[in-house]
Design a protein around this motif. Structure first.
Motif, PDB file in Angstrom:
ATOM      1  N   MET A  83       0.861  -1.224  -0.091  1.00 31.07           N
ATOM      2  CA  MET A  83       0.013   0.025  -0.063  1.00 31.07           C
ATOM      3  C   MET A  83       0.614   1.172  -0.120  1.00 31.07           C
ATOM      4  O   MET A  83       0.414   2.246  -0.707  1.00 31.07           O
ATOM      5  N   ILE A  86       1.942   1.784  -3.557  1.00 33.06           N
ATOM      6  CA  ILE A  86       0.817   2.347  -4.542  1.00 33.06           C
ATOM      7  C   ILE A  86       0.527   3.749  -4.062  1.00 33.06           C
ATOM      8  O   ILE A  86       0.349   4.662  -4.696  1.00 33.06           O
ATOM      9  N   ASN A  87       0.376   4.217  -2.637  1.00 33.15           N
ATOM     10  CA  ASN A  87       0.159   5.480  -2.456  1.00 33.15           C
ATOM     11  C   ASN A  87       1.243   6.446  -2.946  1.00 33.15           C
ATOM     12  O   ASN A  87       1.103   7.600  -3.266  1.00 33.15           O
ATOM     13  N   THR A 117      -5.846   6.032  -0.597  1.00 41.19           N
ATOM     14  CA  THR A 117      -4.526   5.018  -0.228  1.00 41.19           C
ATOM     15  C   THR A 117      -3.720   5.476   1.044  1.00 41.19           C
ATOM     16  O   THR A 117      -3.471   4.571   1.819  1.00 41.19           O
ATOM     17  N   ALA A 120      -6.182   3.743   3.722  1.00 37.77           N
ATOM     18  CA  ALA A 120      -5.667   2.323   3.538  1.00 37.77           C
ATOM     19  C   ALA A 120      -4.596   2.257   4.360  1.00 37.77           C
ATOM     20  O   ALA A 120      -4.386   1.179   5.235  1.00 37.77           O
TER      21      ALA A 120
END
Length: 158
Positions: A83, A86-87, A117, A120
């Motif tokens: 994550m 992705i962020n 994100t 998350a």
């Protein structure tokens, strides 16, 4: 062994901070263009925005270093690292869309993905290291504010 782990955590902090700061070098702000945009009165100054991002990058980096000190790159932390990557990609893409492409809609949409994100990432971190999760809360909140600002600027200039 503890000293080596601490040294590696410092490297994780520095590498994370450097990577998050990279957009400023790769996609520099076109100040003349940005200043020419219609913006709401409540838009923070460029100096304040830069300062906030510098602090947030430090919080993100410290969060990553804390997760690393507990789990290294082991399976238990895999969701966090995925994550974070992705962020990071969404975070970098914002500057590309905003300042290289000058595409306010793409930047606003991307900003939304940064915020989602970040949210998350904070929830994932909460299961791993409470302090790491708390450090991500300001990033998440600022990202949602930045998303609102980005959509407002898009609307005022569309």
């Amino acid at each position: 062994m503890r000293r080596k782990k601490l040294a590696t955590a410092v490297i994780v902090f520095i590498a994370t901070y450097a990577l998050f700061s990279l957009a400023g070098v790769l996609f520099p702000v076109d100040r003349e263009w940005y200043e020419s945009l219609n913006k709401p009165d409540w838009t923070p100054s460029g100096r304040l925005i830069g300062t906030v991002w510098s602090v947030l990058f430090a919080f993100i980096s410290l969060s990553a270093a804390l997760v690393y000190t507990i789990y290294d790159l082991r399976k238990a932390a895999t969701p966090f690292w995925i994550m974070l990557i992705i962020n990071y990609l969404f975070n970098q893409a914002f500057s590309y869309f905003q300042f290289t492409q000058k595409n306010l809609l793409a930047a606003a949409i991307d900003s939304f993905f940064v915020a989602i994100t970040a949210l998350a990432l904070a929830f994932i971190a909460r299961r791993i290291h409470k302090t790491a999760a708390i450090l991500l809360v300001p990033y998440m909140l600022w990202s949602f504010f930045a998303t609102y600002l980005a959509f407002t600027i898009y609307g005022m200039n569309h």
